[in-house]
Design a protein around this motif. Structure first.
Motif, short mmCIF file in Angstrom:
data_model
loop_
_atom_site.label_atom_id
_atom_site.label_comp_id
_atom_site.label_asym_id
_atom_site.label_seq_id
_atom_site.Cartn_x
_atom_site.Cartn_y
_atom_site.Cartn_z
N TRP A 111 1.46 3.08 -6.66
CA TRP A 111 1.61 3.53 -5.24
C TRP A 111 0.34 4.20 -4.88
O TRP A 111 -0.28 3.97 -3.85
CB TRP A 111 2.68 4.28 -5.06
CG TRP A 111 3.92 3.36 -5.12
CD1 TRP A 111 4.46 2.28 -4.61
CD2 TRP A 111 5.36 4.14 -5.39
NE1 TRP A 111 5.91 1.95 -4.75
CE2 TRP A 111 6.24 3.17 -5.29
CE3 TRP A 111 5.63 5.24 -6.24
CZ2 TRP A 111 7.84 3.25 -5.81
CZ3 TRP A 111 7.06 5.46 -6.66
CH2 TRP A 111 7.86 4.56 -6.37
N ASP A 131 -5.15 1.46 0.98
CA ASP A 131 -4.85 1.65 2.42
C ASP A 131 -5.88 2.37 3.06
O ASP A 131 -6.46 2.00 4.14
CB ASP A 131 -3.58 1.98 2.83
CG ASP A 131 -2.54 1.11 2.28
OD1 ASP A 131 -2.83 -0.11 2.07
OD2 ASP A 131 -1.24 1.57 2.04
N TYR A 154 -6.18 -2.86 -4.51
CA TYR A 154 -5.20 -3.49 -4.61
C TYR A 154 -5.00 -4.34 -5.87
O TYR A 154 -3.86 -4.34 -6.49
CB TYR A 154 -5.32 -4.47 -3.05
CG TYR A 154 -4.85 -3.87 -1.93
CD1 TYR A 154 -3.72 -2.92 -1.74
CD2 TYR A 154 -5.83 -3.80 -1.00
CE1 TYR A 154 -3.73 -2.16 -0.60
CE2 TYR A 154 -5.76 -3.11 0.14
CZ TYR A 154 -4.46 -2.46 0.36
OH TYR A 154 -4.25 -1.89 1.87
N TRP A 187 5.01 -6.22 -6.76
CA TRP A 187 4.76 -5.58 -5.45
C TRP A 187 4.27 -6.28 -4.42
O TRP A 187 3.01 -6.29 -4.07
CB TRP A 187 4.05 -4.26 -5.71
CG TRP A 187 4.22 -3.38 -4.71
CD1 TRP A 187 4.97 -2.95 -3.88
CD2 TRP A 187 3.02 -2.13 -4.32
NE1 TRP A 187 4.76 -1.69 -2.96
CE2 TRP A 187 3.42 -1.44 -3.28
CE3 TRP A 187 1.82 -1.85 -4.95
CZ2 TRP A 187 3.03 -0.59 -2.82
CZ3 TRP A 187 1.35 -0.86 -4.28
CH2 TRP A 187 1.56 0.03 -3.35
N GLU A 199 4.19 -5.81 -1.12
CA GLU A 199 3.36 -5.26 -0.09
C GLU A 199 1.78 -5.17 -0.46
O GLU A 199 1.04 -5.04 0.30
CB GLU A 199 3.90 -3.85 0.19
CG GLU A 199 3.15 -2.95 1.26
CD GLU A 199 3.06 -4.12 2.49
OE1 GLU A 199 2.03 -3.65 3.20
OE2 GLU A 199 4.20 -4.30 2.89
N THR A 246 0.50 -8.51 0.43
CA THR A 246 0.25 -8.64 1.87
C THR A 246 -1.17 -7.76 2.33
O THR A 246 -1.79 -8.28 3.16
CB THR A 246 1.62 -8.10 2.53
OG1 THR A 246 2.56 -8.84 2.25
CG2 THR A 246 1.46 -8.16 4.09
N SER A 247 -1.15 -6.66 1.80
CA SER A 247 -2.20 -5.63 2.27
C SER A 247 -3.54 -6.32 1.76
O SER A 247 -4.59 -6.09 2.62
CB SER A 247 -1.90 -4.26 1.68
OG SER A 247 -0.85 -3.75 2.29
N ARG A 286 -0.73 -14.13 0.86
CA ARG A 286 0.55 -13.80 1.65
C ARG A 286 1.58 -14.80 1.07
O ARG A 286 2.80 -14.48 1.09
CB ARG A 286 0.02 -14.53 3.05
CG ARG A 286 -0.56 -13.53 3.87
CD ARG A 286 -0.58 -13.48 5.25
NE ARG A 286 -1.47 -12.55 6.11
CZ ARG A 286 -2.68 -12.50 6.21
NH1 ARG A 286 -3.39 -13.49 5.69
NH2 ARG A 286 -3.30 -11.49 6.78
N ALA A 328 3.16 -12.87 -1.75
CA ALA A 328 4.26 -11.98 -1.03
C ALA A 328 5.26 -12.38 -0.85
O ALA A 328 6.48 -11.88 -1.06
CB ALA A 328 3.44 -11.14 -0.02
N ARG A 370 9.55 -11.80 -1.94
CA ARG A 370 10.29 -11.29 -1.21
C ARG A 370 11.60 -12.16 -0.99
O ARG A 370 12.67 -11.55 -0.55
CB ARG A 370 9.92 -11.10 0.27
CG ARG A 370 8.93 -9.89 0.32
CD ARG A 370 8.41 -9.75 1.76
NE ARG A 370 7.50 -8.32 1.97
CZ ARG A 370 6.25 -8.49 2.25
NH1 ARG A 370 5.62 -9.68 2.39
NH2 ARG A 370 5.50 -7.62 2.21
#
Length: 163
Positions: free
Chosen positions: A99, A106, A121, A131, A133, A136-137, A155, A158, A162
């Protein structure tokens, strides 16, 4: 803590009251500050969350999660210049806290430093390949650099995670 039960029921004011009471009995219990910080963050009150994380860092200066949590709130306030040092400290204390790598990425993305963001990332994904997210980031950072094919692949990954 009962505060967690109240928070789970979205009774946020009762949760805060319970945490306040708990602090009267155990003022050095860092978990109370962690929970209150998380509760304020969930209510989109980053200033109050940061206040809790500041106190947590005062009590437990070697807790990597505390620095990450505060950095996350600085990012929410679009203050990457404050988030990055906290991420650095979190990573210094626990290099496997994915994280923290994601939060630093980020922050770099907020600054327009997309190559640095992608690097972090990448590390977050290496540490936790499930992970979604982070994919996606990272896709957003890659797209900002014009790499639409790699962004689409991230994408897609990700979305798969999900499911």
């Amino acid at each position: 803590h009962r505060g967690r039960a109240y928070a789970a029921q979205h009774q946020f004011q009762r949760a805060i009251q319970d945490y306040d009471e708990a602090l009267r009995y155990a003022p050095g219990d860092g978990s109370i500050y962690t929970d209150r910080g998380f509760l304020y963050a969930a209510q989109n009150k980053p200033d109050l969350a940061i206040r809790e994380y500041n106190e947590l860092i005062r009590i437990k200066p070697n807790d990597s999660y505390s620095y990450f949590a505060r950095a996350r709130e600085y990012n929410r306030q679009h203050r990457p210049e404050l988030a990055i040092p906290d991420c650095n400290e979190s990573i210094r204390l626990d290099s496997k806290l994915f994280w923290a790598h994601g939060a630093r990425a980020d922050a770099y993305r907020l600054q327009g430093k997309y190559d640095l963001a992608i690097h972090d990332y990448d590390e977050a994904i290496r540490l936790n390949p499930n992970w979604a997210e982070a994919y996606t980031s990272r896709a957003a950072a890659k797209e900002s650099l014009g790499d639409k094919i790699a962004a689409a692949a991230d994408r897609q990954r990700a979305q798969e995670l999900r499911k």
